[in-house]
Design a protein around this motif. Structure first.
Motif, PDB file in Angstrom:
ATOM      1  N   ARG A  67     -29.407 -20.062 -30.077  1.00 33.34           N
ATOM      2  CA  ARG A  67     -29.685 -19.396 -31.357  1.00 33.34           C
ATOM      3  C   ARG A  67     -29.143 -17.969 -31.348  1.00 33.34           C
ATOM      4  O   ARG A  67     -28.574 -17.490 -32.329  1.00 33.34           O
ATOM      5  CB  ARG A  67     -31.188 -19.405 -31.637  1.00 33.34           C
ATOM      6  N   ASP A  68     -29.310 -17.265 -30.217  1.00 37.99           N
ATOM      7  CA  ASP A  68     -28.797 -15.892 -30.090  1.00 37.99           C
ATOM      8  C   ASP A  68     -27.277 -15.866 -30.207  1.00 37.99           C
ATOM      9  O   ASP A  68     -26.712 -14.991 -30.868  1.00 37.99           O
ATOM     10  CB  ASP A  68     -29.230 -15.270 -28.757  1.00 37.99           C
ATOM     11  N   SER A 125     -26.268 -16.542 -33.782  1.00 39.47           N
ATOM     12  CA  SER A 125     -26.564 -15.389 -34.624  1.00 39.47           C
ATOM     13  C   SER A 125     -25.537 -14.278 -34.457  1.00 39.47           C
ATOM     14  O   SER A 125     -25.328 -13.473 -35.364  1.00 39.47           O
ATOM     15  CB  SER A 125     -27.967 -14.855 -34.309  1.00 39.47           C
ATOM     16  N   GLU A 126     -24.893 -14.214 -33.279  1.00 39.02           N
ATOM     17  CA  GLU A 126     -23.885 -13.176 -33.026  1.00 39.02           C
ATOM     18  C   GLU A 126     -22.656 -13.332 -33.906  1.00 39.02           C
ATOM     19  O   GLU A 126     -22.008 -12.352 -34.256  1.00 39.02           O
ATOM     20  CB  GLU A 126     -23.451 -13.203 -31.551  1.00 39.02           C
ATOM     21  N   LEU A 186     -22.669 -14.774 -36.889  1.00 44.70           N
ATOM     22  CA  LEU A 186     -23.081 -14.886 -38.287  1.00 44.70           C
ATOM     23  C   LEU A 186     -23.621 -13.538 -38.761  1.00 44.70           C
ATOM     24  O   LEU A 186     -24.506 -12.972 -38.123  1.00 44.70           O
ATOM     25  CB  LEU A 186     -24.175 -15.956 -38.414  1.00 44.70           C
ATOM     26  N   SER A 228     -25.760 -10.666 -40.339  1.00 40.96           N
ATOM     27  CA  SER A 228     -27.204 -10.577 -40.503  1.00 40.96           C
ATOM     28  C   SER A 228     -27.615 -10.869 -41.946  1.00 40.96           C
ATOM     29  O   SER A 228     -26.994 -10.406 -42.901  1.00 40.96           O
ATOM     30  CB  SER A 228     -27.667  -9.174 -40.103  1.00 40.96           C
ATOM     31  N   ASP A 246     -31.178 -18.311 -44.043  1.00 37.80           N
ATOM     32  CA  ASP A 246     -32.635 -18.293 -43.907  1.00 37.80           C
ATOM     33  C   ASP A 246     -33.166 -19.624 -43.362  1.00 37.80           C
ATOM     34  O   ASP A 246     -34.368 -19.844 -43.327  1.00 37.80           O
ATOM     35  CB  ASP A 246     -33.311 -17.943 -45.238  1.00 37.80           C
ATOM     36  N   ASP A 291     -33.185 -22.711 -40.192  1.00 40.45           N
ATOM     37  CA  ASP A 291     -33.041 -22.853 -38.741  1.00 40.45           C
ATOM     38  C   ASP A 291     -31.815 -23.725 -38.502  1.00 40.45           C
ATOM     39  O   ASP A 291     -31.881 -24.941 -38.545  1.00 40.45           O
ATOM     40  CB  ASP A 291     -34.289 -23.508 -38.138  1.00 40.45           C
ATOM     41  N   ALA A 348     -25.362 -23.050 -41.686  1.00 40.26           N
ATOM     42  CA  ALA A 348     -26.184 -21.921 -42.112  1.00 40.26           C
ATOM     43  C   ALA A 348     -26.342 -21.956 -43.620  1.00 40.26           C
ATOM     44  O   ALA A 348     -25.359 -22.106 -44.345  1.00 40.26           O
ATOM     45  CB  ALA A 348     -25.519 -20.610 -41.672  1.00 40.26           C
TER      46      ALA A 348
END
Length: 201
Positions: free
Chosen positions: A48-49, A52-53, A55, A57, A61, A63, A83
């Motif tokens: 997930r981390d 997220s890097e 994508l 911020s 919204d 998962d 996403a």
């Protein structure tokens, strides 16, 4: 019958070894069961981390670890993480691989619905420290040069390092490494374009 006579019997040592092996196997199985959930949770957090890097911020919204689809690429399934904001799909995140100087380079990339790269990060490589490892974002900002790029910007023939008449910088003494990353990212964009309908569902 005393202990010494039992020890002299041929079957004693194999039986003892079997009992020890059985006990060890049981202990390992119990340890594996006890730590399975913790390991799975840690792996999910790492993934997930990493996702997220690449994508921006606030772009999703949902998962996206639970919103996936597998798409075939050259006979191998590629997991696509989708996403979304509400019900609207905003980006597809997936892994690609390129060939560097020292071996395979594993890359994670995010692509928006117009086919533009939102972010690219190298997950794993074996490139030469101090030369090829500049593909890592913590060593150099070079990998961010893919942000906002698409198959039309730059033109397809310009998807190369400058030494090959392209637009992407290369590293002194390590041209093969960035060349492999550029080729892999372009291939990822081509893959997305070819399977966009399937990816978006």
């Amino acid at each position: 019958m005393n202990l010494e006579s039992i020890r002299e019997k041929i079957g004693y040592q194999p039986a003892l070894l079997g009992v020890v092996a059985l006990l060890a196997s049981g202990a390992l199985a119990m340890a594996s069961t006890a730590t399975h959930d913790a390991i799975a949770a840690a792996e999910a957090k790492d993934l997930r981390d990493s996702l997220s890097e690449v994508l921006p911020s606030g772009m999703a919204d949902n998962d996206f670890l639970k919103d996936t689809i597998n798409v075939d690429r050259d006979g191998q399934p590629v997991t696509i993480y989708r996403a979304r904001q509400g019900s609207e799909m905003k980006a597809a995140l997936f892994k690609v691989a390129g060939r560097g100087y020292a071996g395979e380079i594993q890359i994670l990339m995010a692509v928006d619905m117009s086919g533009k790269t939102l972010g690219v990060r190298v997950l794993k490589h074996a490139e030469t420290p101090g030369l090829g490892d500049k593909i890592e974002v913590k060593k150099d900002s070079w990998i961010k040069s893919f942000d906002g790029k698409s198959l039309g910007e730059p033109a397809p023939e310009k998807w190369a390092v400058k030494k090959d008449s392209g637009v992407f910088d290369q590293f002194a003494g390590a041209t093969i490494t960035p060349r492999g990353v550029v080729k892999a990212v372009k291939g990822g964009l081509e893959f997305f374009a070819a399977h966009k309908t399937e990816i978006t569902g």
